[in-house]
Enzyme design. Structure first.
Site: not given
Lengths: 400, 480
Positions: A345, A215, A341, A88
């Site tokens: 992402h 998440c 958030k 990531c």
């Protein structure tokens, strides 16, 4: 003795697509969208680019292997293009490659672009199983998912600092409420709805103790930067943003296989932070860093990162969260754009998306006045790949 | 004297009451007998239960001495790839051993045991580990579903320090077609129950036992315990009566507590008998399947020196009721569950990598640094201790028989699972070493940071399209 990257490279243009579940956009569309904005912002021509670094993580989901997809999509005229992949933290790796290319004197104007198309899998969460350990994955790796891996850090944090699940979940809820507040004010963000603490706490459990609102969004998107030599930057624009530090640290295996790691912090984040502060000449990050975009893949990650980056003392982030220190109007705003958030992402794009927000904030160009942080001096981005027990963290610091 | 040196057993944690089956599929017209049956968890099978029983059996003994391993079963996971070799690999036994699968009959357990006695008697092997394990599929709603239970037993056959000497046997073999199955059929076929009962069970077991009594000039009263499968409760009692045995001589068949464990049944009963035996006791065991093997052992003074085992007794007492019949169907893959598209992402088992790393994967062997003593898993060439970092200074270090504590954990609802949430976490091993593992046989509410765990060999996945069952170790709360 190496003297680091401080003030050798400047960002002269950036672009970022809207993030989200973009069913009508391919990875190639996203590449073009981010690149168009970036090129326009830099005020240069495509033929001025001398090299490019391209970040994508789950290549099998979108563009395939190698770097040809960037060259082909943008019709880059036979210039060198390098693909980077580091979980990531891939987006920041593309940026790092571009910056080092300029700092080395090899090139003057370089593109960094990161993209990820995640929503072609047919299910929620990140694609497939964990892929940290190659062929050993299927053989000896537990059924780890990203939320589960970070949930284990929450379990551990609660145990180490004596928080019962209710206290712990409430602390984490405040992190998410803040990010939703910021995301709701950002037109490019994926998730644009404010939530309450009660909503966060009562949401369905994804991986105990983390619930749905702990998440981050799983999104499609792309972001790009054009960098040049610091001494050339003002030829392109009056307000270039200078790179003050670029650091990265990777797990040595101690966390997963040795027994000294406490499981309640991310060692690489601490180490990369220390190196970045040294490179940038920062003595007191809590005071000197005006704002940050950190890798809040999960609420616990953001909380722990505040301590790892020395914004909050160890075990004390709860007090800073409760005091509103990290809110948009707080002393040290974190995730002003909504963060992973709520901004979302798309893996390969995230590191560059964080820089995009820092860049715009430093230039005073956050789209809406209510989003604009007052007079920021230094912005930090923290981009993490992998799991708390086994990962890569990069830290970048940029300023005017 | 050749005999049994040690014993062990394994009964899975889940028990399902017969009424649960009746409540779900009783409309099919079968009648439940009272009781419950042991049900293997979704990650258990014949191989994993055999390993668990073997671990109980070798507890406190040097496993390096084992030079032969037999696995008896009628539900072998692999038709091609030796199941006993997988058990041996999981137990981290030396490669220079003999392994064999005894299959296709419910008397396979006693036949394997007799073959082990022969092997030691003849001197070809010194220490034979006999594992008998069964987890048989039965069609939902059929009478076998009430009858069949899952479990395993293990016996260590040797000629020194035996706790019971092998005294004799009498075998009968008939091509008795009570149950059969060909090729890759999922379920077995059975002929009419009355035929099996009257023409098989009530004739062949007495024939074997009577043959043994006559052969060795013994009387039924000479035996402290008489053990044979109890698949027909009334006829079991009738046979006992016909033999002239007293109620006190009857070994509990476990039929209403565990169920009929097939090839494992006589072995499990023998283990249970040994648990309560005193020196001098003679124990008679008979199997039933395509005939019968009757054999008997005599307990020695050494039984007092055998360290404590979980055995049948402790595993029987450690249980959790499985109240959902539907969950049982899911565990046994008897119904198609929707575990989401994520769960459909295929696993391609790299067989060459599996073989290369067999000690790491199947035996849970890591390494220990000879310079600094740090245990590490998976095995490393460069020491993970930051103050050491020695290169190629490692020795093998087995974690499977070490306990640890939960360092952290989660219950994951996103991971595809037949029994969500997927519980996993990091384990810190006693004596050093840390790694992440799936947890099994536990409930999320019961897991705490710092709680002790042990390791258990489990089936990690079933890759049906490529015909592979993948195995490795999971962590579980200390069972008993």
């Amino acid at each position: 003795m190496a003297d680091g990257i401080k003030d050798k490279v400047a960002i002269i243009g950036m672009g970022c697509t809207k993030f989200g579940e973009l069913w009508d956009k391919s990875a190639e569309d996203l590449i073009v969208d981010a690149f168009k904005e970036c090129l326009e912002d830099a005020g240069i021509d495509k033929k001025d680019l001398q090299a490019a670094w391209f970040g994508v993580h789950f290549e099998e989901q979108s563009v395939g292997k190698g770097a040809t997809s960037l060259a082909l999509t943008l019709k880059l005229p036979f210039i060198p293009v390098t693909r980077t992949e580091n979980f990531c933290a891939t987006g920041t790796e593309a940026f790092r490659g571009a910056c080092y290319a300029v700092a080395s004197g090899a090139y003057d104007i370089v593109l960094a672009l990161g993209v990820e198309k995640l929503k072609d899998t047919g299910y929620g969460g990140l694609p497939g199983g964990p892929s940290l350990m190659g062929t050993r994955n299927a053989l000896i790796m537990p059924k780890l998912t990203a939320p589960g891996a970070f949930a284990m850090m929450a379990t551990r944090y609660f145990a180490v600092y004596g928080l019962n699940p209710e206290e712990g979940k409430r602390m984490l809820a405040k992190v998410s409420v803040k990010s939703h507040y910021n995301g709701a004010r950002n037109p490019k963000a994926h998730l644009r709805r404010e939530v309450t603490e009660e909503q966060v706490i009562n949401a369905p459990i994804i991986a105990w103790p983390l619930g749905l609102f702990d998440c981050c969004g799983v999104s499609d998107g792309a972001a790009a930067a054009i960098v040049t030599r610091a001494d050339m930057a003002r030829k392109f624009r009056p307000d270039p943003v200078y790179v003050k530090a670029l650091q990265i640290a990777l797990s040595s295996g101690e966390e997963l296989m040795y027994t000294k790691w406490d499981g309640a912090h991310v060692e690489t984040a601490y180490r990369a932070g220390v190196l970045a502060y040294k490179e940038a000449g920062i003595k007191n990050p809590r005071q000197e860093i005006s704002m940050a975009e950190v890798h809040d893949c999960f609420s616990i990650t953001e909380a722990v990162t505040m301590e790892d980056l020395q914004f909050s003392p160890r075990g004390k982030v709860k007090e800073d969260i409760e005091a509103g220190r990290f809110n948009l109007d707080g002393e040290q705003p974190i995730q002003p754009d909504g963060g992973l958030k709520c901004f979302g992402h798309p893996i390969g794009a995230s590191g560059l998306r964080m820089l995009y927000e820092m860049y715009k904030q430093l230039q005073g160009k956050a789209q809406l006045p209510e989003r604009q942080i007052k007079d920021p001096k230094l912005g930090l981005t923290h981009n993490m790949g992998g799991f708390p027990a086994m990962n890569v963290v990069s830290v970048a610091i940029v300023g005017l | 004297m050749v005999g049994i040196k040690s014993y062990g057993a394994y009964i899975p944690r889940y028990r399902m009451n017969h009424n649960t089956i009746f409540g779900a599929v009783g409309f099919l017209g079968t009648f439940p007998t009272p009781g419950e049956k042991a049900v293997a968890n979704h990650d258990e099978d014949t191989i994993t239960m055999a390993v668990a029983a073997a671990i109980d059996c070798i507890n406190g003994l040097k496993r390096e001495a084992i030079d032969c391993l037999y696995l008896a079963t009628t539900s072998q996971p692999y038709l091609l790839r030796q199941n006993s070799a997988i058990v041996a690999a999981a137990l981290d036994l030396e490669p220079n051993i003999r392994t064999a699968d005894f299959i296709a009959s419910n008397k396979a357990g006693t036949t394997a045991l007799l073959s082990a006695f022969d092997a030691v008697n003849s001197g070809t092997s010194s220490n034979v580990l006999v594992c008998a394990s069964d987890s048989r599929l039965s069609k939902p709603g059929g009478s076998q579903e009430y009858l069949y239970g899952d479990g395993a037993g293990a016996l260590w056959v040797a000629d020194d320090q035996v706790i019971a000497t092998f005294e004799g046997f009498y075998s009968v073999s008939y091509d008795f077609p009570d149950r059969w199955k060909i090729g890759t059929e999922k379920f077995e076929h059975a002929w009419e129950d009355r035929f099996i009962r009257d023409e098989g069970y009530t004739k062949m077991i007495p024939e074997a036992i009577s043959g043994l009594l006559k052969k060795y000039d013994l009387k039924i009263k000479d035996f402290a315990k008489i053990a044979f499968p109890g698949i027909y409760a009334r006829e079991h009692a009738a046979i006992i009566k016909r033999l002239g045995a007293e109620p006190g001589q009857i070994q509990d068949t476990l039929i209403d507590k565990v169920g009929d464990t097939g090839a494992a049944s006589p072995v499990i009963m023998l283990v249970a008998a040994l648990e309560d035996a005193k020196p001098g006791d003679k124990i008679l065991v008979a199997s039933f399947g395509n005939g019968s093997d009757a054999l008997f052992v005599q307990v020695t003074e050494n039984i007092k020196n055998l360290g404590e085992r979980r055995g049948v007794k402790k595993y029987l007492a450690s249980k959790k009721e499985l109240t959902s019949y539907e969950k049982y169907l899911a565990f046994r893959n008897l119904t198609t569950m929707d575990i989401g598209l994520r769960g459909e992402v295929g696993i391609r088992t790299p067989m060459s990598a599996l073989y290369r790393e067999r000690k790491t994967i199947l035996a849970l062997c890591g390494s220990r640094c000879k310079k600094c003593g740090t245990p590490q898993y998976p095995p490393q060439r460069v020491c993970v201790n930051p103050d050491c970092g020695a290169v190629d200074e490692m020795e093998d270090y087995r974690f499977s028989d070490r306990r640890g504590v939960v360092f952290t954990y989660t219950g994951d609802n996103l991971a595809a699972s037949i029994d969500p949430p997927s519980i996993y976490g990091l384990v810190d091993f006693d004596g050093g070493g840390r790694y992440w593992f799936d947890f099994t046989d536990c409930d999320l509410d019961s897991i705490k940071v710092g709680m002790p765990v042990e390791m258990t060999f489990r089936r990690r996945y079933a890759d049906e399209p490529t015909g592979v069952y993948g195995y490795s170790w999971k962590a579980t709360p200390i069972r008993a």
